[in-house]
Design a protein around this motif. Structure first.
Motif, PDB file in Angstrom:
ATOM      1  N   ILE A  45       1.274  -1.060   0.473  1.00  0.00           N
ATOM      2  CA  ILE A  45      -0.244  -0.171   0.046  1.00  0.00           C
ATOM      3  C   ILE A  45       0.813   1.554  -0.146  1.00  0.00           C
ATOM      4  O   ILE A  45       0.438   1.644  -0.567  1.00  0.00           O
ATOM      5  N   ALA A  49       1.241   4.609  -3.210  1.00  0.00           N
ATOM      6  CA  ALA A  49       1.272   6.062  -2.081  1.00  0.00           C
ATOM      7  C   ALA A  49       2.543   6.577  -3.185  1.00  0.00           C
ATOM      8  O   ALA A  49       2.768   7.306  -3.657  1.00  0.00           O
ATOM      9  N   ALA A  53       1.312   6.826  -7.455  1.00  0.00           N
ATOM     10  CA  ALA A  53       0.035   7.714  -6.882  1.00  0.00           C
ATOM     11  C   ALA A  53      -1.016   8.534  -8.271  1.00  0.00           C
ATOM     12  O   ALA A  53      -0.608   8.563  -9.020  1.00  0.00           O
ATOM     13  N   LEU A 103      -8.702   3.279  -8.752  1.00  0.00           N
ATOM     14  CA  LEU A 103      -8.751   4.583  -7.439  1.00  0.00           C
ATOM     15  C   LEU A 103      -9.798   4.973  -6.986  1.00  0.00           C
ATOM     16  O   LEU A 103     -11.339   4.683  -7.520  1.00  0.00           O
ATOM     17  N   ASP A 106     -10.645   9.384  -3.264  1.00  0.00           N
ATOM     18  CA  ASP A 106     -10.127  10.276  -2.703  1.00  0.00           C
ATOM     19  C   ASP A 106      -8.387   9.950  -3.668  1.00  0.00           C
ATOM     20  O   ASP A 106      -7.464  10.652  -2.911  1.00  0.00           O
ATOM     21  N   LEU A 108      -6.461   7.329  -3.714  1.00  0.00           N
ATOM     22  CA  LEU A 108      -5.803   6.108  -3.174  1.00  0.00           C
ATOM     23  C   LEU A 108      -6.766   5.184  -4.075  1.00  0.00           C
ATOM     24  O   LEU A 108      -7.501   5.104  -4.029  1.00  0.00           O
ATOM     25  N   HIS A 109      -5.388   4.031  -4.130  1.00  0.00           N
ATOM     26  CA  HIS A 109      -6.261   3.051  -4.769  1.00  0.00           C
ATOM     27  C   HIS A 109      -6.486   1.945  -3.695  1.00  0.00           C
ATOM     28  O   HIS A 109      -6.391   1.972  -2.525  1.00  0.00           O
TER      29      HIS A 109
END
Length: 117
Positions: A45, A49, A53, A103, A106, A108-109
């Motif tokens: 994670i 990021a 990203a 995604l 926000d 983020l994945h």
């Protein structure tokens, strides 16, 4: 670390090309570094990021580390943590599963459940 599940993130287009040949050679960044970057469940994670990203069209590829043999090396990287690096193409018959890595709102994945040791 023999039973550990490790993960790499592949661009959908690169993975489709690998399906045609039976092996994933990695991303352009992997090629530049000379190995395919993998992460453990505890690392992936943060890796997403930091290195991917906001990137859409990714797949999360899961592999049992023990299946990769001597081509897999555990080497210190970010903060001295040991990261798995594969010094060979990844044979697709060694892959446990491939999941989409969409995604969220926000940016983020959104990860599927990760298998931890």
């Amino acid at each position: 670390m023999a039973t550990k599940i490790i993960y790499t993130m592949a661009r959908n287009v690169d993975w489709r090309a690998a399906e045609a040949t039976g092996a994933y050679a990695g991303s352009a960044n992997d090629a530049a570094d000379g190995f395919i970057h993998f992460s453990t469940a505890d690392q992936v994670i943060a890796s997403a990021a930091k290195h991917r990203a906001g990137e859409a069209g990714l797949l999360l590829v899961a592999v049992q580390a023990a299946l990769l043999g001597d081509a897999l090396k555990w080497e210190p990287a970010r903060g001295g943590q040991l990261f798995p690096h594969l010094y060979a193409p990844l044979p697709l018959d060694k892959v446990l599963r491939v999941d989409p890595l969409p995604l969220g709102p926000d940016g983020l994945h959104i990860f599927p459940p990760l298998e931890k040791d």
